[in-house]
Design a protein around this motif. Sequence first.
Motif, PDB file in Angstrom:
ATOM      1  N   SER A  79       0.915  -1.275  -0.031  1.00  0.00           N
ATOM      2  CA  SER A  79      -0.120  -0.117  -0.068  1.00  0.00           C
ATOM      3  C   SER A  79       1.006   1.067  -0.028  1.00  0.00           C
ATOM      4  O   SER A  79       0.529   2.286  -0.433  1.00  0.00           O
ATOM      5  CB  SER A  79      -0.920   0.096   1.167  1.00  0.00           C
ATOM      6  N   GLY A  80       2.139   1.037   0.357  1.00  0.00           N
ATOM      7  CA  GLY A  80       2.850   2.306   0.457  1.00  0.00           C
ATOM      8  C   GLY A  80       4.138   2.178  -0.806  1.00  0.00           C
ATOM      9  O   GLY A  80       3.973   2.855  -1.634  1.00  0.00           O
ATOM     10  N   PHE A  81       5.152   1.360  -0.518  1.00  0.00           N
ATOM     11  CA  PHE A  81       6.080   1.178  -1.578  1.00  0.00           C
ATOM     12  C   PHE A  81       5.606   0.735  -2.928  1.00  0.00           C
ATOM     13  O   PHE A  81       5.822   1.530  -4.015  1.00  0.00           O
ATOM     14  CB  PHE A  81       7.202   0.351  -1.175  1.00  0.00           C
ATOM     15  N   GLY A  82       4.807  -0.201  -3.048  1.00  0.00           N
ATOM     16  CA  GLY A  82       4.281  -0.619  -4.276  1.00  0.00           C
ATOM     17  C   GLY A  82       3.424   0.460  -4.970  1.00  0.00           C
ATOM     18  O   GLY A  82       3.501   0.562  -6.195  1.00  0.00           O
ATOM     19  N   ASN A  83       2.546   1.108  -4.218  1.00  0.00           N
ATOM     20  CA  ASN A  83       1.615   1.909  -4.741  1.00  0.00           C
ATOM     21  C   ASN A  83       2.106   3.145  -4.928  1.00  0.00           C
ATOM     22  O   ASN A  83       2.042   3.807  -6.163  1.00  0.00           O
ATOM     23  CB  ASN A  83       0.592   2.171  -3.376  1.00  0.00           C
ATOM     24  N   SER A 301      10.334  10.320   3.514  1.00  0.00           N
ATOM     25  CA  SER A 301       9.540  10.984   2.784  1.00  0.00           C
ATOM     26  C   SER A 301       8.218  10.138   2.752  1.00  0.00           C
ATOM     27  O   SER A 301       7.016  10.595   2.721  1.00  0.00           O
ATOM     28  CB  SER A 301       9.785  11.438   1.445  1.00  0.00           C
ATOM     29  N   LEU A 302       8.243   8.987   2.174  1.00  0.00           N
ATOM     30  CA  LEU A 302       7.027   7.965   2.119  1.00  0.00           C
ATOM     31  C   LEU A 302       6.555   7.774   3.649  1.00  0.00           C
ATOM     32  O   LEU A 302       5.234   7.643   3.550  1.00  0.00           O
ATOM     33  CB  LEU A 302       7.589   6.617   1.612  1.00  0.00           C
ATOM     34  N   ASN A 303       7.357   7.598   4.582  1.00  0.00           N
ATOM     35  CA  ASN A 303       6.840   7.393   5.877  1.00  0.00           C
ATOM     36  C   ASN A 303       5.780   8.551   6.132  1.00  0.00           C
ATOM     37  O   ASN A 303       4.742   8.345   6.878  1.00  0.00           O
ATOM     38  CB  ASN A 303       7.872   7.203   6.829  1.00  0.00           C
ATOM     39  N   THR A 322       0.763   2.351  13.432  1.00  0.00           N
ATOM     40  CA  THR A 322       1.797   3.177  12.643  1.00  0.00           C
ATOM     41  C   THR A 322       2.349   2.459  11.464  1.00  0.00           C
ATOM     42  O   THR A 322       2.540   1.398  11.218  1.00  0.00           O
ATOM     43  CB  THR A 322       2.914   3.699  13.198  1.00  0.00           C
ATOM     44  N   TRP A 323       1.923   3.090  10.306  1.00  0.00           N
ATOM     45  CA  TRP A 323       2.260   2.438   8.985  1.00  0.00           C
ATOM     46  C   TRP A 323       3.748   2.165   9.014  1.00  0.00           C
ATOM     47  O   TRP A 323       4.662   2.891   9.195  1.00  0.00           O
ATOM     48  CB  TRP A 323       2.082   3.374   7.790  1.00  0.00           C
ATOM     49  N   GLY A 324       4.376   0.921   9.028  1.00  0.00           N
ATOM     50  CA  GLY A 324       5.669   0.336   9.059  1.00  0.00           C
ATOM     51  C   GLY A 324       6.094   0.372  10.441  1.00  0.00           C
ATOM     52  O   GLY A 324       7.159  -0.200  10.623  1.00  0.00           O
TER      53      GLY A 324
END
Length: 445
Positions: A79-83, A301-303, A322-324
């Motif tokens: 949902s984060g990196f791939g997206n 930056s993604l975080n 928290t995401w990640g």
Amino acid sequence: VSVERRLLCAGCLVLVLSCSLGAAGLPSPLAGKEAWDYVEVRPGAHMFWWLYYADSPSAQYQDLPLVMWLQGGPGGSGSGFGNFEEIGPLNRDLEPRKTSWVQAASVLFVDNPVGTGFSYAEQPDGFATNVSTVASDMLVLLKHFFTQIPEFQSKPFYIFSESYGGKMAAAISLELSKAIAKGSVKCNFAGVALGDSWISPLDSVMTWGPYLYTTSLLDNNGLADVNSAAENVKRAVEQQQFLKATELWSVTETVVEQNTNGVNFYNILTQQPDEKPTDVLFLSASALQARRHIRPLHKQSLNELMNGPIRKKLAIIPQNVTWGGQAEDVFSSMAGDFMRPVVDIVDQLLTAGVNVTVYNGQLDLIVDTMGQELWVKQLKWEGLPGFSQLRWSPLDDPASPGTTGAFFKTYRNFAFYWILKAGHMIPSDQGAMALQMLKMIMQQD
């Protein structure tokens, strides 16, 4: 601009049907629809998924396939990196991506295994420790997904993956095929694609030295050092000491870094960012592994994006999640399973008639193409001799007409794509070529 939302069943499924992210105040990636939800796959184990309906100028989403994307790590977030870094409709700066896969298919990102991205475990024993649990968790999620959104049951469904995601994808695909045969999951499974995948870890490690030597990144002394460290990993695997093998794998990576002045395992033309080879001498094995293979998937930056505007948009993330935040726990929980091969699973998939595609980046080190070639040659699949006799065909790079962007060959239900000028994250390095490959794979079936 208002956002239309619809609640389905007792879950928190949200469909975004306008051109706004509502309260988040961000532009929507689609004039179409999105959906996201949580599924409790085991007591206290929650998995998050995010669906983008296809947004094609030439077809309705109802006429296009569904692709599920699985990230690597384990602990990397789809949902984060791939997206936002690879195939989603918007990049990390929330600008439209010209090579988004959403223009060719509906795309389902799943934060997998439990604890990855926005997925979370309520207790320490909620993390998966092997691919068998990963597969069974995913089957629960897919059953929920296809039940809640039955319009996708008849659409061709593909699983695409990257890195350790490929190892998980192979196991998931086998269990999904069995579930479909039993009637417990209703979907039109069309195939699995294994991108730079950790299918045979030992074959990868054993070819690091030769690959780096032939690309002038090791001298004779460095080659001897790397090969010696790799032999230690081999002995541990042969003795079925897989946790020890994972630790020795990390040691071998350190030897590689010291002899190459910090080559990047994800692209040999670059160096590890903000890291000196001597820095790793003062870190524990687990800290080293997280630094090398989890941190790159959780850039600052993604975080900030995921835990800021995106979290606000989704509006269903529990306050204490928290995401990640549990990514390193995911990675360490799988350490005993990390070096186990799944070549036998790929063999079972091919024998069962499942469409299998392997694709690999020319500049990838951690899963170098030499290693991929080795395990492919180990397949017991009856079609392997026919596949091996074929010559590959060149593909033009869509971003540079007249220039070769890849080679490929396909035989029966098996295909292999060699993607040039790409490292470990192929869609990020060669987006146009990756999109063309996606379209070709979906057209072959």
